[in-house]
Design an enzyme around this catalytic site. Structure first.
Site, PDB file in Angstrom:
ATOM      1  N   HIS A 145      36.268  58.853  -7.853  1.00 35.13           N
ATOM      2  CA  HIS A 145      36.640  57.537  -8.386  1.00 35.13           C
ATOM      3  C   HIS A 145      37.852  57.671  -9.310  1.00 35.13           C
ATOM      4  O   HIS A 145      38.824  56.919  -9.178  1.00 35.13           O
ATOM      5  CB  HIS A 145      35.445  56.933  -9.139  1.00 35.13           C
ATOM      6  CG  HIS A 145      35.755  55.643  -9.833  1.00 35.13           C
ATOM      7  ND1 HIS A 145      35.156  54.456  -9.504  1.00 35.13           N
ATOM      8  CD2 HIS A 145      36.618  55.355 -10.845  1.00 35.13           C
ATOM      9  CE1 HIS A 145      35.644  53.487 -10.278  1.00 35.13           C
ATOM     10  NE2 HIS A 145      36.526  54.010 -11.105  1.00 35.13           N
ATOM     11  N   GLU A 146      37.804  58.627 -10.243  1.00 33.75           N
ATOM     12  CA  GLU A 146      38.911  58.782 -11.205  1.00 33.75           C
ATOM     13  C   GLU A 146      40.186  59.227 -10.507  1.00 33.75           C
ATOM     14  O   GLU A 146      41.275  58.736 -10.812  1.00 33.75           O
ATOM     15  CB  GLU A 146      38.540  59.777 -12.306  1.00 33.75           C
ATOM     16  CG  GLU A 146      37.430  59.313 -13.239  1.00 33.75           C
ATOM     17  CD  GLU A 146      37.624  57.905 -13.763  1.00 33.75           C
ATOM     18  OE1 GLU A 146      38.775  57.487 -14.002  1.00 33.75           O
ATOM     19  OE2 GLU A 146      36.615  57.200 -13.912  1.00 33.75           O
TER      20      GLU A 146
HETATM   21 NI    NI Z   1      37.926  53.243 -12.507  1.00 38.66          NI
END
Ligand code: NI
Length: 177
Positions: A145-146
């Site tokens: 996600h990051e």
């Molecule tokens: Ni995010």
């Protein structure tokens, strides 16, 4: 040192491929200040990760830090703090997993995302030293996600099961006790 504004979905910076960092940049006071600002902003928002583009700095660095107790992610495992620079992701097998995700740049929403379950990330740390980690389970999802933020992608682009949900309804209907 400052808590910075988190830019939100629709801001063009979130859709850019962020710039890779050079060694002299990472070893500069500017980078130390950037990381400090990212850390303070993440903690102030109760996040478990933040990427530089989210504070409108289009560079390939992110922090992941799962605290002992997180209000936003009460079931998340604890981790130490990872500072990631110029990451490359390798999938280690075909297995997939699905978790609920949220994002400081998309406030108020949660959604399920299916992602590779076992990955390796090769990256530079905050001293520009080569590092490599293998990840699985929820931490693999958090990292992906990051790192998506460094390549102009948001989790809402990938939501499955028609699951996009407001946080109030998430708490009401989608958390098992
Ligand atoms: Ni995010």
């Amino acid at each position: 040192m400052a808590i910075r504004e988190v830019i939100k979905m629709g801001h063009p910076t979130l859709r850019l491929v962020a710039k890779e960092l050079e060694e002299d940049e990472v070893k500069s006071p500017w980078f130390q200040e950037l990381i400090t600002d990212m850390r303070e902003t993440m903690k102030a928002c109760g996040g478990i990760g933040i990427a530089a583009p989210q504070i409108n700095e289009s560079f390939q660095t992110a922090i992941i830090d799962l605290p002992e107790e997180s209000d936003r992610y009460p079931d998340a495992p604890e981790s130490h703090e990872y500072i990631i620079v110029n990451p490359k992701i390798t999938l280690l097998n075909e297995e997939k997993q699905t978790f609920w995700e949220g994002c400081l740049s998309v406030p108020g929403l949660r959604g399920q995302v299916t992602r590779p379950a076992k990955i390796r990330i090769d990256y530079k740390d905050e001293n520009f030293v080569d590092q490599s980690i293998e990840l699985e389970d929820f931490l693999a999802t958090v990292f992906q996600h990051e790192l998506d933020h460094l390549f102009g992608e948001l989790y809402v682009d990938k939501v499955v099961n028609n699951s996009l949900t407001y946080e109030e309804e998430f708490a009401q209907f989608h958390t098992e006790v």
